[in-house]
Design an enzyme around this catalytic site. Structure first.
Site, PDB file in Angstrom:
ATOM      1  NE  ARG A 123      -3.705  -1.541   2.987  1.00 29.82           N
ATOM      2  CZ  ARG A 123      -4.977  -1.556   2.885  1.00 29.82           C
ATOM      3  NH1 ARG A 123      -5.508  -0.620   2.352  1.00 29.82           N
ATOM      4  NH2 ARG A 123      -5.720  -2.737   3.109  1.00 29.82           N
ATOM      5  N   GLY A 163       0.202   0.852   8.159  1.00 26.63           N
ATOM      6  CA  GLY A 163      -1.122   0.562   8.880  1.00 26.63           C
ATOM      7  C   GLY A 163      -2.113  -0.712   8.359  1.00 26.63           C
ATOM      8  CB  ALA A 193     -26.709  -8.452  12.408  1.00 30.38           C
ATOM      9  CB  ALA A 226     -21.165  -6.276   7.252  1.00 25.28           C
ATOM     10  CG  HIS A 280     -18.703   8.830  43.390  1.00 25.54           C
ATOM     11  ND1 HIS A 280     -19.703   8.208  42.656  1.00 25.54           N
ATOM     12  CD2 HIS A 280     -19.030   9.963  43.774  1.00 25.54           C
ATOM     13  CE1 HIS A 280     -20.875   8.970  42.747  1.00 25.54           C
ATOM     14  NE2 HIS A 280     -20.406  10.078  43.327  1.00 25.54           N
TER      15      HIS A 280
HETATM   16  P1  NAI Z   1     -18.928 -11.086  11.485  1.00 21.16           P
HETATM   17  O1  NAI Z   1     -18.305 -12.396  11.249  1.00 21.16           O
HETATM   18  O2  NAI Z   1     -18.745 -10.341  12.590  1.00 21.16           O
HETATM   19  O3  NAI Z   1     -20.456 -11.069  11.166  1.00 21.16           O
HETATM   20  C1  NAI Z   1     -21.068 -11.576   9.915  1.00 21.16           C
HETATM   21  C2  NAI Z   1     -22.558 -11.983  10.136  1.00 21.16           C
HETATM   22  O4  NAI Z   1     -23.156 -12.015   8.637  1.00 21.16           O
HETATM   23  C3  NAI Z   1     -22.770 -12.962  10.932  1.00 21.16           C
HETATM   24  O5  NAI Z   1     -23.644 -12.467  11.835  1.00 21.16           O
HETATM   25  C4  NAI Z   1     -23.606 -13.994   9.923  1.00 21.16           C
HETATM   26  O6  NAI Z   1     -24.324 -15.018  10.314  1.00 21.16           O
HETATM   27  C5  NAI Z   1     -24.084 -13.007   8.940  1.00 21.16           C
HETATM   28  N1  NAI Z   1     -24.191 -13.803   7.507  1.00 21.16           N
HETATM   29  C6  NAI Z   1     -23.426 -14.545   6.985  1.00 21.16           C
HETATM   30  N2  NAI Z   1     -23.942 -14.750   5.544  1.00 21.16           N
HETATM   31  C7  NAI Z   1     -25.084 -14.326   5.422  1.00 21.16           C
HETATM   32  C8  NAI Z   1     -26.026 -14.292   4.562  1.00 21.16           C
HETATM   33  N3  NAI Z   1     -26.078 -15.067   3.303  1.00 21.16           N
HETATM   34  N4  NAI Z   1     -27.276 -13.490   4.896  1.00 21.16           N
HETATM   35  C9  NAI Z   1     -27.509 -12.950   5.904  1.00 21.16           C
HETATM   36  N5  NAI Z   1     -26.422 -12.675   6.957  1.00 21.16           N
HETATM   37  C10 NAI Z   1     -25.218 -13.669   6.612  1.00 21.16           C
HETATM   38  O7  NAI Z   1     -18.346 -10.431  10.191  1.00 21.16           O
HETATM   39  P2  NAI Z   1     -18.138  -8.424   9.836  1.00 21.16           P
HETATM   40  O8  NAI Z   1     -18.908  -7.921  10.619  1.00 21.16           O
HETATM   41  O9  NAI Z   1     -18.005  -8.716   8.308  1.00 21.16           O
HETATM   42  O10 NAI Z   1     -16.441  -8.490  10.444  1.00 21.16           O
HETATM   43  C11 NAI Z   1     -15.397  -9.110   9.982  1.00 21.16           C
HETATM   44  C12 NAI Z   1     -14.391  -9.392  10.954  1.00 21.16           C
HETATM   45  O11 NAI Z   1     -13.872  -8.085  11.236  1.00 21.16           O
HETATM   46  C13 NAI Z   1     -14.859  -9.836  12.183  1.00 21.16           C
HETATM   47  O12 NAI Z   1     -13.890 -11.034  12.480  1.00 21.16           O
HETATM   48  C14 NAI Z   1     -14.765  -8.890  13.094  1.00 21.16           C
HETATM   49  O13 NAI Z   1     -14.453  -9.171  14.486  1.00 21.16           O
HETATM   50  C15 NAI Z   1     -13.672  -8.133  12.701  1.00 21.16           C
HETATM   51  N6  NAI Z   1     -14.054  -6.500  12.811  1.00 21.16           N
HETATM   52  C16 NAI Z   1     -13.795  -6.121  14.212  1.00 21.16           C
HETATM   53  C17 NAI Z   1     -14.116  -4.724  14.489  1.00 21.16           C
HETATM   54  C18 NAI Z   1     -14.121  -4.629  16.121  1.00 21.16           C
HETATM   55  O14 NAI Z   1     -13.228  -5.164  16.814  1.00 21.16           O
HETATM   56  N7  NAI Z   1     -14.695  -3.188  16.411  1.00 21.16           N
HETATM   57  C19 NAI Z   1     -14.554  -3.629  13.649  1.00 21.16           C
HETATM   58  C20 NAI Z   1     -14.831  -4.230  12.463  1.00 21.16           C
HETATM   59  C21 NAI Z   1     -14.513  -5.607  12.084  1.00 21.16           C
END
Ligand code: NAI
Length: 462
Positions: free
Chosen positions: A35, A39, A177, A266, A441
């Site tokens: 890139r 990062g 979700a 997502a 507190h």
């Molecule tokens: P995720 O694995 O958290 O959620 C994906 C969701 O999509 C699941 O609930 C699944 O059941 C659903 N799904 C799968 N196929 C589907 C379909 N055909 N129709 C409807 N729903 C479906 O994945 P996400 O949110 O894309 O995140 C990817 C990775 O990035 C995760 O491992 C996450 O931990 C990481 N991440 C972490 C963050 C944080 O720590 N704040 C912020 C953003 C990402």
């Protein structure tokens, strides 16, 4: 003699942290990154830019909903989207330049380009082949695709496209979700987009403590997000600037269609190891596409290591960072350790959601005797003062020994509060240890103490 002691491939949170630690331990270190900026996904198109947009949209929400209550009256701010994206880009630039500075300070050589591993001990970048005693694969992950859905990063986007939309869309269907869907869905909901989240399972945020997930869904629904659960997306069709999302109900097999200006896919991420030449090198892979490693992050090819999203485990920047530091220690001939039982997970919505250790569902499945200490933020003076009384702290402790087994928080600053429990768990703390620790507190952290008290003789403010 090898040109470098270590070459790290990838400058995301796993790779850059590993490279800096290697250099600090006296190893001659290079880090390959293709890139334009350092990062990785996290700083360029992930954690950092999304937090900037979450912050800006939260401020707008506060101005629209709570300013007047505090006696702050006057013209309500409007969204200048281009300027908001500019602010986000500034935040990215400050952070990526910061890593460049740290590389210089620690004498890490940045090899610019995309790497492959022609043989153990060699890394090819462009036309040049560099040699190293150890190679660390820290190439991260990419959004996984969904059959029947073509991503153009314009109106059918992953999180990357969602961070650079040309305008705030009127409507958005979020597929999945999980963490990305709910964080980005929150951003756009606050900016006025009509959000519908379609999720395959019957609950949001799979793997999260069930009670927290339910409360979280209720709060997000109140914020305007619509949820369609138990629905598998079949495909997306794009015509005349509109996207039609077809989904099938898992309950009765019925099909329905949703229309939206933008679709955010997502549905998870997958390891990114394209172009490294791992197959030719003979590196063993896991069934689900991750690089296989031993307990010291070494692959079956001696001197080739792997960390972060490219290997098994939660796809989290901080998990990758910890592995980066630990593998640096191993390569330097010292001991490296990651406690996989104490890796916090945080969702940066409002309220934030954070968890560490076991969920109640996991403890039940394991047949463990446990007790629950819960405390609502409604009993926390500081939370009420800032309109954030929604949510609770839930501590799970061993019924016999009182040892803390897990903690789940939904509420203000949950992502910071969780760390006193992480430290406690690292030290084998009991709930009583937390309860007997003086907490200032008025702070949100008092809710954690009250939950710990609830594991014993009971909280004071409930
Ligand atoms: P995720 O694995 O958290 O959620 C994906 C969701 O999509 C699941 O609930 C699944 O059941 C659903 N799904 C799968 N196929 C589907 C379909 N055909 N129709 C409807 N729903 C479906 O994945 P996400 O949110 O894309 O995140 C990817 C990775 O990035 C995760 O491992 C996450 O931990 C990481 N991440 C972490 C963050 C944080 O720590 N704040 C912020 C953003 C990402």
């Amino acid at each position: 003699m090898a040109e470098f002691d270590v070459i790290v491939i990838g400058a995301g949170p796993g790779g850059y942290v590993c490279a800096i630690r290697c250099a600090q331990l006296g190893l001659k270190t290079a880090c390959v990154e293709g890139r334009e900026t350092l990062g990785g996904t996290c700083l360029n198109v992930g954690c950092i830019p999304s937090k900037a947009l979450l912050h800006a949209s939260h401020m707008l929400h506060e101005a629209g909903h709570n300013f007047e209550k505090m006696g702050l009256v006057g013209t309500a701010p409007k969204v200048d989207w281009a300027k908001m994206l500019g602010y986000k880009d500034d935040v990215i630039a400050q952070n990526t330049k910061g890593i460049e500075f740290l590389f210089k300070k620690n004498k890490v050589t940045w090899l610019k380009g995309w790497a492959s591993i022609p043989s153990a001990g060699q890394v090819k970048v462009g036309d040049e082949v560099h040699s190293a005693r150890a190679i660390v694969i820290a190439t991260g992950s990419e959004a996984s695709s969904l059959p029947g859905v073509e991503i153009d990063e314009k109106t059918v986007v992953t999180s990357t496209g969602a961070l650079t939309l040309p305008k705030v869309p009127k409507s958005m269907v979020v597929i999945g979700a999980g963490v990305i869907g709910l964080e980005m869905g929150s951003v756009y909901a606050r900016l006025g987009t009509e959000i519908t989240v379609v999720e395959y399972l019957d609950a949001i945020t799979p793997g999260m403590d069930g009670e927290v997930a339910k409360t979280f869904q209720r709060i997000l629904s109140r914020q305007g997000l619509k949820f369609i659960l138990g629905a598998a997306v079949q495909g997306v069709k794009t015509a005349k600037g509109k996207n039609s999302v077809t989904y099938r109900s898992r309950k009765d097999d019925s099909e329905a269609v949703l229309e939206a200006e933008v679709v955010l896919v997502a549905t998870g991420r997958k390891p990114y190891t394209d172009g490294l030449g791992l197959e030719a090198l003979g590196v063993e892979m896991e069934k689900r596409g991750q690089v296989k490693t031993d307990a010291h992050w070494q692959t079956n090819v001696k001197g080739v290591y792997a960390i972060g999203d490219a290997i098994v485990g939660p796809m989290l920047a901080h998990k990758a960072e910890d592995e980066g530091m630990a593998v640096a220690e191993v390569i330097a001939g010292r001991h490296g350790h990651v406690n996989y039982g104490v890796i916090p997970g945080v969702i940066y919505t409002t309220p934030e959601v954070a968890s560490v250790g076991k969920t109640e569902e996991q403890l039940k499945e394991e047949g463990r005797a446990y007790k629950v200490g819960k405390f609502s933020f409604m009993g926390n003076g500081r939370a009420k003062a800032v309109f954030q009384g929604e949510g609770f702290v839930k501590i799970l402790a061993d019924k016999e020994t009182d040892r803390v087994l897990g903690c789940h928080i939904i509420g203000p600053a949950a992502g910071d509060l969780i760390h006193e429990i992480c430290v406690g768990m690292e030290f084998g703390a009991s709930a009583e240890d937390i309860a007997l620790t003086c907490h200032a507190h008025p702070t949100f952290s008092e809710a954690v103490r009250e939950a710990a008290l609830a594991c014993g003789d009971g909280p004071i403010h409930a």
